[in-house]
Scaffold this active site. Structure first.
Site, PDB file in Angstrom:
ATOM      1  N   GLU A  31      39.883  43.491  41.839  1.00  0.00           N
ATOM      2  CA  GLU A  31      38.922  42.476  41.594  1.00  0.00           C
ATOM      3  C   GLU A  31      37.437  43.123  41.527  1.00  0.00           C
ATOM      4  O   GLU A  31      37.214  44.009  42.176  1.00  0.00           O
ATOM      5  CB  GLU A  31      38.824  41.648  42.849  1.00  0.00           C
ATOM      6  N   HIS A  88      33.732  36.451  41.387  1.00  0.00           N
ATOM      7  CA  HIS A  88      34.628  37.359  41.574  1.00  0.00           C
ATOM      8  C   HIS A  88      36.012  37.126  40.398  1.00  0.00           C
ATOM      9  O   HIS A  88      36.039  36.096  40.296  1.00  0.00           O
ATOM     10  CB  HIS A  88      35.359  37.659  42.925  1.00  0.00           C
ATOM     11  N   HIS A  90      40.387  37.509  39.839  1.00  0.00           N
ATOM     12  CA  HIS A  90      41.575  37.538  40.099  1.00  0.00           C
ATOM     13  C   HIS A  90      42.481  38.144  39.092  1.00  0.00           C
ATOM     14  O   HIS A  90      42.656  37.517  38.021  1.00  0.00           O
ATOM     15  CB  HIS A  90      42.195  36.264  40.405  1.00  0.00           C
ATOM     16  N   ASP A 101      39.921  33.948  49.985  1.00  0.00           N
ATOM     17  CA  ASP A 101      38.590  33.282  49.637  1.00  0.00           C
ATOM     18  C   ASP A 101      37.956  32.495  50.442  1.00  0.00           C
ATOM     19  O   ASP A 101      36.740  32.391  50.689  1.00  0.00           O
ATOM     20  CB  ASP A 101      38.608  32.842  48.036  1.00  0.00           C
TER      21      ASP A 101
END
Length: 139
Positions: A31, A88, A90, A101
């Site tokens: 990530e 961010h 995935h 999260d």
């Protein structure tokens, strides 16, 4: 922020997706994360500031490097722009908030943008208790 619609510039979107693809190409995939820059009152994202992911297992989690994050926030504020939120990726799953999260989110009223390398991207405002999805428009 408290908006149901957020705009993101083409350049900011492309930067996030490029960063996500870099992370997905690592072995193992990781990530990536960073700071969203723009105008909080207008609900707009004009650019991003990548920040190192220092999570123990970056394949399935992210943790923004604290020193880099504070430096990015200071730079953004000094430029007269706003921190709109954070992004961010995935790399191996859908771009929706995970349990991790939710557990990690700590900035109520800020945007959390999540993407994956295939170009899917979602945006969510953290209420302090949960994520509220907002419409993301590329302009």
């Amino acid at each position: 922020m408290t908006s149901s619609n957020v705009s993101v510039s083409h350049a900011a979107r492309d930067s996030v997706l490029s960063h996500a693809r870099e992370g997905a190409a690592r072995d193992p995939p990781a990530e990536v994360c960073g700071v969203l820059v723009g105008n909080r009152d207008a609900g707009s994202i004009s650019s991003v500031r990548p920040v190192s992911n220092v999570a123990d297992d970056p394949r399935v989690a992210y943790e923004l490097d604290p020193a880099e994050t504070m430096a990015a926030i200071d730079d953004v504020e000094a430029s007269g722009a706003d921190v709109v939120g954070f992004y961010h990726s995935h790399p191996e799953s859908a771009p929706v908030p995970s349990a991790a999260d939710r557990a990690q989110a700590s900035w109520p009223g800020y945007l959390y943008l999540i993407c994956n390398p295939d170009g899917r991207m979602t945006a969510h405002e953290w209420t302090g208790d949960d994520f509220h999805e907002v419409t993301l428009t590329v302009e």
